[in-house]
Design a protein around this motif. Sequence first.
Motif, PDB file in Angstrom:
ATOM      1  N   ASP A   6       0.832  -1.210   0.000  1.00 59.51           N
ATOM      2  CA  ASP A   6       0.000   0.000   0.000  1.00 59.51           C
ATOM      3  C   ASP A   6       0.859   1.249   0.000  1.00 59.51           C
ATOM      4  O   ASP A   6       0.600   2.212  -0.734  1.00 59.51           O
ATOM      5  N   SER A   7       1.904   1.253   0.814  1.00 59.02           N
ATOM      6  CA  SER A   7       2.798   2.409   0.890  1.00 59.02           C
ATOM      7  C   SER A   7       3.504   2.627  -0.448  1.00 59.02           C
ATOM      8  O   SER A   7       3.621   3.750  -0.930  1.00 59.02           O
ATOM      9  N   PHE A   8       3.979   1.539  -1.042  1.00 59.45           N
ATOM     10  CA  PHE A   8       4.663   1.625  -2.336  1.00 59.45           C
ATOM     11  C   PHE A   8       3.718   2.164  -3.420  1.00 59.45           C
ATOM     12  O   PHE A   8       4.088   3.032  -4.207  1.00 59.45           O
ATOM     13  N   LYS A  10       1.048   4.025  -3.031  1.00 64.91           N
ATOM     14  CA  LYS A  10       0.748   5.436  -2.781  1.00 64.91           C
ATOM     15  C   LYS A  10       1.885   6.329  -3.269  1.00 64.91           C
ATOM     16  O   LYS A  10       1.664   7.369  -3.871  1.00 64.91           O
ATOM     17  N   ARG A  11       3.142   5.898  -3.003  1.00 65.43           N
ATOM     18  CA  ARG A  11       4.290   6.679  -3.484  1.00 65.43           C
ATOM     19  C   ARG A  11       4.344   6.672  -5.014  1.00 65.43           C
ATOM     20  O   ARG A  11       4.605   7.699  -5.638  1.00 65.43           O
ATOM     21  N   LEU A  12       4.092   5.536  -5.614  1.00 65.82           N
ATOM     22  CA  LEU A  12       4.088   5.425  -7.072  1.00 65.82           C
ATOM     23  C   LEU A  12       2.979   6.286  -7.665  1.00 65.82           C
ATOM     24  O   LEU A  12       3.203   7.006  -8.648  1.00 65.82           O
ATOM     25  N   ASP A  13       1.805   6.246  -7.053  1.00 63.40           N
ATOM     26  CA  ASP A  13       0.676   7.066  -7.502  1.00 63.40           C
ATOM     27  C   ASP A  13       1.010   8.549  -7.400  1.00 63.40           C
ATOM     28  O   ASP A  13       0.761   9.340  -8.307  1.00 63.40           O
ATOM     29  N   GLY A  14       1.625   8.945  -6.285  1.00 63.82           N
ATOM     30  CA  GLY A  14       1.996  10.341  -6.077  1.00 63.82           C
ATOM     31  C   GLY A  14       3.053  10.797  -7.083  1.00 63.82           C
ATOM     32  O   GLY A  14       2.967  11.901  -7.642  1.00 63.82           O
ATOM     33  N   ALA A  15       4.051   9.958  -7.336  1.00 62.60           N
ATOM     34  CA  ALA A  15       5.106  10.305  -8.297  1.00 62.60           C
ATOM     35  C   ALA A  15       4.531  10.415  -9.709  1.00 62.60           C
ATOM     36  O   ALA A  15       4.880  11.326 -10.475  1.00 62.60           O
ATOM     37  N   THR A  16       3.647   9.491 -10.069  1.00 68.92           N
ATOM     38  CA  THR A  16       3.009   9.527 -11.390  1.00 68.92           C
ATOM     39  C   THR A  16       2.181  10.788 -11.550  1.00 68.92           C
ATOM     40  O   THR A  16       2.253  11.471 -12.580  1.00 68.92           O
TER      41      THR A  16
END
Length: 174
Positions: A6-8, A10-16
Amino acid sequence: MTRFIDSFLKRLDGATEANIRSSARRNGRRSFLARTGLALMGAAISPVLPFDRRAFASEGGGADDPCTYWRHCAIDGFLCEDSGGSLTSCPPGSSVSAVSWVGTCANPDDGKNYLISYNDCCGKPFIPTATFCNNNKGERPGYQMGLYNDINWCTANTDKGYHCTVSVVVGTAD
């Protein structure tokens, strides 16, 4: 483990999202549409890129040379007569090309000029023992597609593999 995923995500979603927003600030819709249109146009034109068959050209020209037959004045390819077909029909298992090039050849028997349609037969591999003719009478540069014979004309067909070429009389040129 799920907390890590989930954390990964969220970070991937935020970076995208950050990359997309940054790109949107730098590039407008028009430039995106222009680049997309250019890419689509390039993809549509790529099937008509040249296919050079000159590597198979051989020395010839004797009296028994089938390449000297009058209908073959502008042919560039393997003769279907040697590949299981005839002068005017493709061999079984192959199909005639949807597009062709046209030459004007003089018939020495009646002295008339005839329009000859050179159609590639597609869908089977070529036979390396078949006669290859490379006659370029009246050939024009590659940007005049209907008068340029160094192209694999099978690109317009579903089966794109080149097999041989037929020489069909279309009519008189006079």
